[in-house]
Design an enzyme around this catalytic site. Structure first.
Site, short mmCIF file in Angstrom:
data_model
loop_
_atom_site.label_atom_id
_atom_site.label_comp_id
_atom_site.label_asym_id
_atom_site.label_seq_id
_atom_site.Cartn_x
_atom_site.Cartn_y
_atom_site.Cartn_z
N ASN A 151 0.73 -1.47 -0.03
CA ASN A 151 0.08 -0.06 -0.01
C ASN A 151 0.94 1.34 0.00
O ASN A 151 0.36 2.39 -0.58
CB ASN A 151 -0.98 0.06 1.12
N CYS A 325 -2.66 4.68 8.05
CA CYS A 325 -2.66 3.78 9.26
C CYS A 325 -1.87 3.86 10.21
O CYS A 325 -1.85 3.71 11.10
CB CYS A 325 -2.84 2.47 8.82
N1 PMP Z 1 -4.31 -3.49 4.58
C1 PMP Z 1 -3.68 -2.65 3.53
C2 PMP Z 1 -2.78 -2.94 2.75
C3 PMP Z 1 -4.20 -1.44 3.52
O1 PMP Z 1 -3.82 -0.39 2.82
C4 PMP Z 1 -5.18 -1.19 4.79
C5 PMP Z 1 -6.00 0.40 4.63
N2 PMP Z 1 -6.59 0.75 3.59
C6 PMP Z 1 -5.76 -1.86 5.47
C7 PMP Z 1 -5.29 -3.15 5.64
C8 PMP Z 1 -6.83 -1.44 6.65
O2 PMP Z 1 -7.98 -1.44 6.04
P1 PMP Z 1 -9.42 -1.02 6.94
O3 PMP Z 1 -9.03 0.21 7.26
O4 PMP Z 1 -10.34 -1.08 5.88
O5 PMP Z 1 -9.53 -2.01 8.05
#
Ligand code: PMP
Length: 389
Positions: A151, A325
């Site tokens: 990501n 995150c």
């Molecule tokens: N895994 C990856 C690779 C992410 O980029 C993200 C955030 N978009 C997540 C997990 C967590 O996603 P969520 O906030 O929908 O739980």
């Protein structure tokens, strides 16, 4: 002031067609999918239709392989805790060095429970070391978790090769495909993936909805105990508006993937080239070709990513210095240090992720303004070499 959104990895807008499709599920089709009356049946039909669309996007053999969750984090928790949590003899989890925090923090939790977490290294582009993975897998391994595409730097992993290794070893393979799904083809059977995490908002669906693909025959421990919805794997009344939205988002992503990717690449490549050509000591992070179609990740010597973000924000450009995150931590990105960057280099990185609403004039706006921003920040940086008078 002109605004340019270049943080589609952080959050995406909901596609208007997705939003229109969600609308009836608030006040018209409001039955509980578990109810036996006609209102319930109508809701259950919509739920199953969304499940089929998500299964279709992943080339999953059956729609019942899809379990809806509240997002990618929950799907990953369900996968790892569901498998490792019920493993009485195998006490080892293997991950790559560039997994998302939603994977690494579940592993930390298991480490406290006495598990060994083996981290397999990546090369300078972020590709997992397949030989090291092969050697790491043992009779003690409960699960391997390797993401589909990163990501942050956008590198697409050799997932099929990872799947071949885990299949040979008879170890379940979980793959976090949150960043990849909807952007590049994902085929869970061809890639020999046992469990796959996805999220709706990464493909222009609503936030707070996700899914876990689970191949037939896998037995997991649920995270949530209750009414036994989602075949007992995820109890709780389903979020039907969100799930219907995710279904439409998946259907559109499947249909439009090629067209979307072509548009994104036609912006991404000039953006990367334009920056590398106009800013001295700027470098691309990740692989030039095997990267997500919407990802440009550049590092600049002598300055901090945060100061670039703030300067860009002042001219209306929304970009990121890393994953949203982990933005609450001051640590350097683990992904960037894992590909071999020093802490200073990792801190000087800028992540721009494109979306369908971007156009060439957005790229031009960044290219017109960024070189001067970098020059100004370097002039103030104690790390930058001084120009001779
Ligand atoms: N895994 C990856 C690779 C992410 O980029 C993200 C955030 N978009 C997540 C997990 C967590 O996603 P969520 O906030 O929908 O739980």
């Amino acid at each position: 002031m002109k605004t340019v959104y270049l943080d589609f990895a952080g959050a995406t807008p909901v596609d208007p067609r997705v939003r229109d499709g969600m609308e009836p599920f608030y006040s018209e089709i409001y039955g509980n999918p578990s109810s036996m009356h006609s209102f319930g049946r109508e809701a259950a039909e919509a739920l199953e239709s969304a499940r089929e669309k998500v299964a279709g996007l992943l080339s999953a053999p059956k729609s019942k392989n899809i379990v809806f969750t509240s997002g990618a984090t929950e799907a990953t928790n369900l996968a790892i805790k569901g498998i490792a949590g019920r493993s009485s003899n195998k006490k080892e989890i293997i991950i790559s060095a560039i997994e998302h925090i939603s994977v690494t923090n579940v592993c930390r939790y298991f480490q406290k429970q006495g598990f060994t977490i083996k981290t397999v290294g990546v090369d300078e582009y972020g590709f997992i070391d397949l030989e090291e993975l092969k050697k790491a897998v043992s009779k003690e391994t409960a699960l391997v978790s390797v993401m589909y595409a990163n990501n942050e730097i956008g590198t697409i992993q050799p997932v099929r090769e990872v799947g071949a290794i885990t299949e040979d070893a008879g170890v379940p393979f979980h793959c976090d495909a949150t960043a990849a799904v909807g952007k590049i083809p994902v085929n869970v059977v061809g890639d020999k993936i046992d469990m796959l995490t996805i999220s709706s908002n990464d493909m222009y669906g609503p936030k707070g909805v996700g899914a876990l693909y689970m191949r037939d025959g896998l037995r997991t421990e649920p995270l949530l105990h209750g009414g036994g919805q989602e075949r007992g794997i995820r109890s709780g009344t389903q979020n039907l508006p969100g799930i219907a939205g995710m279904g439409t988002a998946a259907e559109l992503a499947e249909k439009e993937m090629e067209k979307r990717a072509a548009h994104l690449i036609s912006l991404r490549d000039p953006l990367i080239k334009g920056i590398l050509d106009s800013v001295p000591e700027s470098y691309l992070n990740g692989h030039p070709k095997k990267r997500l179609p919407n990802n440009a990740h550049i590092r600049f010597s002598y300055i901090e990513g945060e100061s670039i973000i703030l300067s860009l924000d002042m001219i209306g450009v929304a970009a990121a210095s890393g994953s949203a995150c982990t933005s609450k931590t001051l640590e350097a990105s683990k992904c960037l240090t894992a590909i071999g960057l020093s802490h200073e280099e990792a801190h000087g990185s800028l992540q721009m992720t494109l979306g369908p609403s971007n156009a060439m004039e957005d790229v031009k706006y960044v290219l017109d303004n960024l070189p001067a921003i970098i020059k100004r920040l370097r002039a103030m940086s104690p790390l930058a070499p001084r120009e001779e008078n």
